[in-house]
Design a protein around this motif. Sequence first.
Motif, PDB file in Angstrom:
ATOM      1  N   SER A   1       0.792  -1.230   0.000  1.00 11.43           N
ATOM      2  CA  SER A   1       0.000   0.000   0.000  1.00 11.43           C
ATOM      3  C   SER A   1       0.824   1.280   0.000  1.00 11.43           C
ATOM      4  CB  SER A   1      -0.929   0.025   1.225  1.00 11.43           C
ATOM      5  OG  SER A   1      -0.186   0.065   2.431  1.00 11.43           O
ATOM      6  N   VAL A   2       2.133   1.183   0.205  1.00 15.51           N
ATOM      7  CA  VAL A   2       2.945   2.394   0.328  1.00 15.51           C
ATOM      8  C   VAL A   2       2.839   3.311  -0.888  1.00 15.51           C
ATOM      9  CG1 VAL A   2       5.096   1.326  -0.535  1.00 15.51           C
ATOM     10  CG2 VAL A   2       5.201   3.273   1.053  1.00 15.51           C
ATOM     11  N   PRO A   3       2.769   2.809  -2.129  1.00 15.16           N
ATOM     12  CA  PRO A   3       2.613   3.742  -3.253  1.00 15.16           C
ATOM     13  C   PRO A   3       1.315   4.541  -3.167  1.00 15.16           C
ATOM     14  CG  PRO A   3       3.271   1.573  -4.034  1.00 15.16           C
ATOM     15  CD  PRO A   3       2.887   1.425  -2.603  1.00 15.16           C
ATOM     16  N   HIS A   4       0.229   3.877  -2.745  1.00 15.70           N
ATOM     17  CA  HIS A   4      -1.054   4.567  -2.618  1.00 15.70           C
ATOM     18  C   HIS A   4      -1.012   5.604  -1.503  1.00 15.70           C
ATOM     19  CE1 HIS A   4      -2.711   1.612  -5.350  1.00 15.70           C
ATOM     20  NE2 HIS A   4      -2.326   0.625  -4.548  1.00 15.70           N
ATOM     21  N   VAL A   5      -0.394   5.252  -0.402  1.00 17.27           N
ATOM     22  CA  VAL A   5      -0.298   6.190   0.721  1.00 17.27           C
ATOM     23  C   VAL A   5       0.499   7.414   0.311  1.00 17.27           C
ATOM     24  CG1 VAL A   5       0.568   6.523   3.062  1.00 17.27           C
ATOM     25  CG2 VAL A   5      -0.516   4.344   2.430  1.00 17.27           C
ATOM     26  N   ARG A   6       1.651   7.216  -0.325  1.00 18.81           N
ATOM     27  CA  ARG A   6       2.496   8.340  -0.744  1.00 18.81           C
ATOM     28  C   ARG A   6       1.768   9.230  -1.747  1.00 18.81           C
ATOM     29  NH1 ARG A   6       8.304   5.215  -1.666  1.00 18.81           N
ATOM     30  NH2 ARG A   6       8.842   5.000   0.568  1.00 18.81           N
TER      31      ARG A   6
ATOM     32  N   LYS B   1      -8.961  -5.938   8.030  1.00 15.42           N
ATOM     33  CA  LYS B   1      -7.779  -5.427   8.736  1.00 15.42           C
ATOM     34  C   LYS B   1      -6.880  -4.650   7.781  1.00 15.42           C
ATOM     35  CE  LYS B   1      -7.659  -9.257  12.070  1.00 15.42           C
ATOM     36  NZ  LYS B   1      -6.915 -10.466  12.512  1.00 15.42           N
ATOM     37  N   LYS B   2      -6.720  -5.165   6.602  1.00 11.70           N
ATOM     38  CA  LYS B   2      -5.861  -4.507   5.602  1.00 11.70           C
ATOM     39  C   LYS B   2      -6.428  -3.131   5.237  1.00 11.70           C
ATOM     40  CE  LYS B   2      -3.748  -5.455   1.086  1.00 11.70           C
ATOM     41  NZ  LYS B   2      -3.674  -6.429  -0.031  1.00 11.70           N
ATOM     42  N   ALA B   3      -7.758  -3.057   5.040  1.00  7.80           N
ATOM     43  CA  ALA B   3      -8.394  -1.786   4.698  1.00  7.80           C
ATOM     44  C   ALA B   3      -8.301  -0.794   5.860  1.00  7.80           C
ATOM     45  CB  ALA B   3      -9.853  -2.017   4.325  1.00  7.80           C
ATOM     46  N   VAL B   4      -8.494  -1.280   7.081  1.00  9.32           N
ATOM     47  CA  VAL B   4      -8.412  -0.404   8.255  1.00  9.32           C
ATOM     48  C   VAL B   4      -6.979   0.087   8.446  1.00  9.32           C
ATOM     49  CG1 VAL B   4      -8.657  -0.311  10.763  1.00  9.32           C
ATOM     50  CG2 VAL B   4     -10.382  -1.491   9.389  1.00  9.32           C
ATOM     51  N   LEU B   5      -6.002  -0.777   8.215  1.00 12.97           N
ATOM     52  CA  LEU B   5      -4.596  -0.372   8.330  1.00 12.97           C
ATOM     53  C   LEU B   5      -4.260   0.702   7.310  1.00 12.97           C
ATOM     54  CD1 LEU B   5      -1.867  -0.933   9.737  1.00 12.97           C
ATOM     55  CD2 LEU B   5      -1.399  -2.597   7.907  1.00 12.97           C
ATOM     56  N   LEU B   6      -4.774   0.581   6.090  1.00 17.38           N
ATOM     57  CA  LEU B   6      -4.553   1.602   5.057  1.00 17.38           C
ATOM     58  C   LEU B   6      -5.157   2.932   5.489  1.00 17.38           C
ATOM     59  CD1 LEU B   6      -3.716   2.440   2.174  1.00 17.38           C
ATOM     60  CD2 LEU B   6      -5.927   1.559   1.384  1.00 17.38           C
ATOM     61  N   PHE B   7      -6.367   2.892   5.995  1.00 16.52           N
ATOM     62  CA  PHE B   7      -7.041   4.083   6.519  1.00 16.52           C
ATOM     63  C   PHE B   7      -6.180   4.749   7.597  1.00 16.52           C
ATOM     64  CE2 PHE B   7      -9.751   5.873   9.848  1.00 16.52           C
ATOM     65  CZ  PHE B   7     -10.647   6.671   9.154  1.00 16.52           C
ATOM     66  N   HIS B   8      -5.686   3.943   8.519  1.00 20.32           N
ATOM     67  CA  HIS B   8      -4.862   4.434   9.624  1.00 20.32           C
ATOM     68  C   HIS B   8      -3.556   5.041   9.123  1.00 20.32           C
ATOM     69  CE1 HIS B   8      -2.871   4.620  13.482  1.00 20.32           C
ATOM     70  NE2 HIS B   8      -1.997   3.682  13.151  1.00 20.32           N
ATOM     71  N   ASP B   9      -2.899   4.388   8.181  1.00 18.07           N
ATOM     72  CA  ASP B   9      -1.596   4.854   7.701  1.00 18.07           C
ATOM     73  C   ASP B   9      -1.696   6.170   6.953  1.00 18.07           C
ATOM     74  OD1 ASP B   9      -0.307   2.743   8.832  1.00 18.07           O
ATOM     75  OD2 ASP B   9      -0.112   1.571   6.982  1.00 18.07           O
ATOM     76  N   ILE B  10      -2.733   6.342   6.143  1.00 17.05           N
ATOM     77  CA  ILE B  10      -2.892   7.589   5.393  1.00 17.05           C
ATOM     78  C   ILE B  10      -3.126   8.753   6.339  1.00 17.05           C
ATOM     79  CG2 ILE B  10      -4.411   8.830   3.808  1.00 17.05           C
ATOM     80  CD1 ILE B  10      -4.810   6.228   2.288  1.00 17.05           C
ATOM     81  N   LEU B  11      -4.043   8.604   7.280  1.00 17.59           N
ATOM     82  CA  LEU B  11      -4.356   9.693   8.196  1.00 17.59           C
ATOM     83  C   LEU B  11      -3.202   9.961   9.160  1.00 17.59           C
ATOM     84  CD1 LEU B  11      -8.125   8.999   8.957  1.00 17.59           C
ATOM     85  CD2 LEU B  11      -7.132  10.621   7.351  1.00 17.59           C
ATOM     86  N   ARG B  12      -2.492   8.913   9.554  1.00 24.51           N
ATOM     87  CA  ARG B  12      -1.334   9.100  10.426  1.00 24.51           C
ATOM     88  C   ARG B  12      -0.228   9.854   9.683  1.00 24.51           C
ATOM     89  NH1 ARG B  12       3.111   5.896  11.631  1.00 24.51           N
ATOM     90  NH2 ARG B  12       2.344   4.323  10.162  1.00 24.51           N
ATOM     91  N   SER B  13      -0.040   9.537   8.406  1.00 24.91           N
ATOM     92  CA  SER B  13       0.986  10.219   7.612  1.00 24.91           C
ATOM     93  C   SER B  13       0.656  11.694   7.414  1.00 24.91           C
ATOM     94  CB  SER B  13       1.123   9.538   6.245  1.00 24.91           C
ATOM     95  OG  SER B  13       1.514   8.191   6.390  1.00 24.91           O
TER      96      SER B  13
ATOM     97  N   GLU C   1     -11.747   0.429  -2.259  1.00 24.68           N
ATOM     98  CA  GLU C   1     -12.902   1.274  -1.940  1.00 24.68           C
ATOM     99  C   GLU C   1     -12.594   2.207  -0.777  1.00 24.68           C
ATOM    100  OE1 GLU C   1     -15.649   1.823  -3.443  1.00 24.68           O
ATOM    101  OE2 GLU C   1     -15.373   0.322  -5.009  1.00 24.68           O
ATOM    102  N   THR C   2     -11.873   1.697   0.221  1.00 27.74           N
ATOM    103  CA  THR C   2     -11.482   2.545   1.351  1.00 27.74           C
ATOM    104  C   THR C   2     -10.631   3.708   0.877  1.00 27.74           C
ATOM    105  OG1 THR C   2     -11.520   0.632   2.845  1.00 27.74           O
ATOM    106  CG2 THR C   2     -10.300   2.570   3.579  1.00 27.74           C
ATOM    107  N   LEU C   3      -9.688   3.432  -0.008  1.00 25.31           N
ATOM    108  CA  LEU C   3      -8.818   4.470  -0.549  1.00 25.31           C
ATOM    109  C   LEU C   3      -9.624   5.506  -1.322  1.00 25.31           C
ATOM    110  CD1 LEU C   3      -5.788   5.237  -0.876  1.00 25.31           C
ATOM    111  CD2 LEU C   3      -5.839   4.004  -3.049  1.00 25.31           C
ATOM    112  N   ARG C   4     -10.572   5.030  -2.125  1.00 26.55           N
ATOM    113  CA  ARG C   4     -11.381   5.946  -2.932  1.00 26.55           C
ATOM    114  C   ARG C   4     -12.237   6.855  -2.049  1.00 26.55           C
ATOM    115  NH1 ARG C   4     -16.378   6.058  -5.334  1.00 26.55           N
ATOM    116  NH2 ARG C   4     -17.007   4.086  -4.372  1.00 26.55           N
ATOM    117  N   ILE C   5     -12.875   6.255  -1.030  1.00 27.33           N
ATOM    118  CA  ILE C   5     -13.713   7.043  -0.124  1.00 27.33           C
ATOM    119  C   ILE C   5     -12.884   8.072   0.632  1.00 27.33           C
ATOM    120  CG2 ILE C   5     -15.118   6.918   1.971  1.00 27.33           C
ATOM    121  CD1 ILE C   5     -16.068   4.167   1.015  1.00 27.33           C
ATOM    122  N   LEU C   6     -11.762   7.620   1.174  1.00 27.37           N
ATOM    123  CA  LEU C   6     -10.925   8.506   1.977  1.00 27.37           C
ATOM    124  C   LEU C   6     -10.393   9.663   1.143  1.00 27.37           C
ATOM    125  CD1 LEU C   6      -9.807   9.002   4.744  1.00 27.37           C
ATOM    126  CD2 LEU C   6      -7.896   7.468   4.226  1.00 27.37           C
TER     127      LEU C   6
END
Length: 632
Positions: free
Chosen positions: A377-382, A456-468, A616-621
Amino acid sequence: MTSINRFIDFNDELIDAGERLRLERLARALTGVADLGLTERQHIEFRPAYNELAMSVFWRHRDPVVTELGRLSDLYLLAAGFWSRFDLAVWGEYRAATETNPLREFLRSAVLLLEELRITDEVMAERSGTAEAFTLRRQLYGEFHKGQQPVNLSRGFRADALFNHLYAVIHGMPDDYASSEEELAGLVEPVLFHVFDARSTADSVRVAERLAPLLYGRLDRDLHHTYYAVGDGLTGPKSDFHYHRGTRDREKGESGKKDSVGELFSTWHAANRSEKGMHLNYELEHGRIGEGDGSGAREGREGTEATSSGRGRSSADERTGVAREAGSEAISAESGSWKKAEGFGTANESVVYREMLAEVDNSTEALERILKWREESVPHVRAIVKEMQKRIERKKEERREGLPKGRLSKNPVSVLLTERPRPFYRKQSPSKRLDAAFGLLVDGSGSMADKLDETKKAVLLFHDILRSMDTAHGIAVYQEDSAAATKTRQPNTFRWLHRFQDNGKDDGKRILQLEAGDDNRDGFAVRWMTRRLLQRPEAHRFLLVFSDGEPSAFGYGQNGIVDTAEAVREAEKQGITVIHLFLSSAPATARQQELFRMMFGNRSVSAESIDRFSDETLRILRKLLVLATGNM
């Protein structure tokens, strides 16, 4: 197979949450009770123990106009009629007087039939706008009773046939109507002349008392069917406590008779609200016969923690039949304190809840999974963090022109051309962080078991983006303990995976502790997170709900759909944007889409498959972040 599916669909019928809420608001306006609930049952009914009114299912599966007017007539009759015009003292005395009468159900139903006529006429005279609904009501119920009379006679139900005749005559069937029960119809006809003179509940009772001797010896059986439930449950408050026999005797006669249904509801609800606080439970449920000396008495407060615990005999759970030890749910600092739900809606009045912090998973397997998911997920987060940073920077560079003070514009010609010039500008105030807070609720019901990894994977992505992005967010899993839930106590647990106050803390190891539990009480969870978001100072607040189906908990079926819809609307009225993501291994069906639309409006999306949760989590966020940056 087709017939089985049709049967299941019929019994799993959806309600229109928007319509139910509209009718509920009407009931509240007519009665003046702000938290009155509304439900559907076989007959119209008062349910003071639940602080709600019940409409009749008689109006289902009809033309929409008929259904609307029929349900309105139910509410007018209950909330504008029986609520203040029905004498409970007279009714209670008559119920007691007919307790041993072999025709008691017929006679009691006759009183309610006469009261419906009297009260309907009074409401129409006072509120002329109700006439259309009541006219339709009389017509359709009259046709129903007219059609049922020969059916009941053919089955030998003479009391029912006579009651059908009474309704048809009293509520004005056409002149060509003829009763199939000629003998008894002719016998009671003289009494019916007094029906239209009734001006009170006592008058209706006197008419029923005149009928009783005429029927003695002529009807060998009481009513076979139930036609009225409006008088049931109107006998006074009942406590939720299981009183020891020494205290139960002392309670007799302490509550006085109430003159109206409205007063009964007020007293009943006030009594239930006053019986809060854990200090009462032990003495009332386990105490000895006799009076206490009062030396240890103190005023109860909601949320008061237990200072001692007791161990009593085991008793079977109401739903499962499995024995539990009394006092086995002792409260400890590790498990969190149980709190009584206050102000969370009428559907959640028996809920108790606690908040817990999820454990940290320090296993090697957990660390490896976190690293693997983050590498993916790091490319999406960045990318999304970089995009949001650019939007924020662009906002900083935007200029606000046409101000009465600030920096002088490079083109001050407007000073000469306008009567009231505003030749100044300012740059946007720089912002170090996004002025937004996000709350994420994750359904912890048992049906989530096969979706845990992707969730868990979707929630972790949500957490990482907002934490970053250094953005405030809270993540909690919610579930109800189905094995321990009873009519008077439904325990719910919120397990924090990341708290708002934890700021930039990495809670990936807690997220991996996400587990599936029992039931899900969605409306209650939405209200719980809404309260926490309203405490946040940020300008923009978002609430996301990850769930895999409809609400399902103790006594929380169709009313759970309405409760969730109301909770969502309340949150949005207070400026909180609510988004729902349906987690499923297959696309949502038409029925599910309609259900989610009722609860969450047009802010409900579904993933086409399990592996699309993160996308979908990424798109919504991303959309929510764009919305927040655009309003800075």
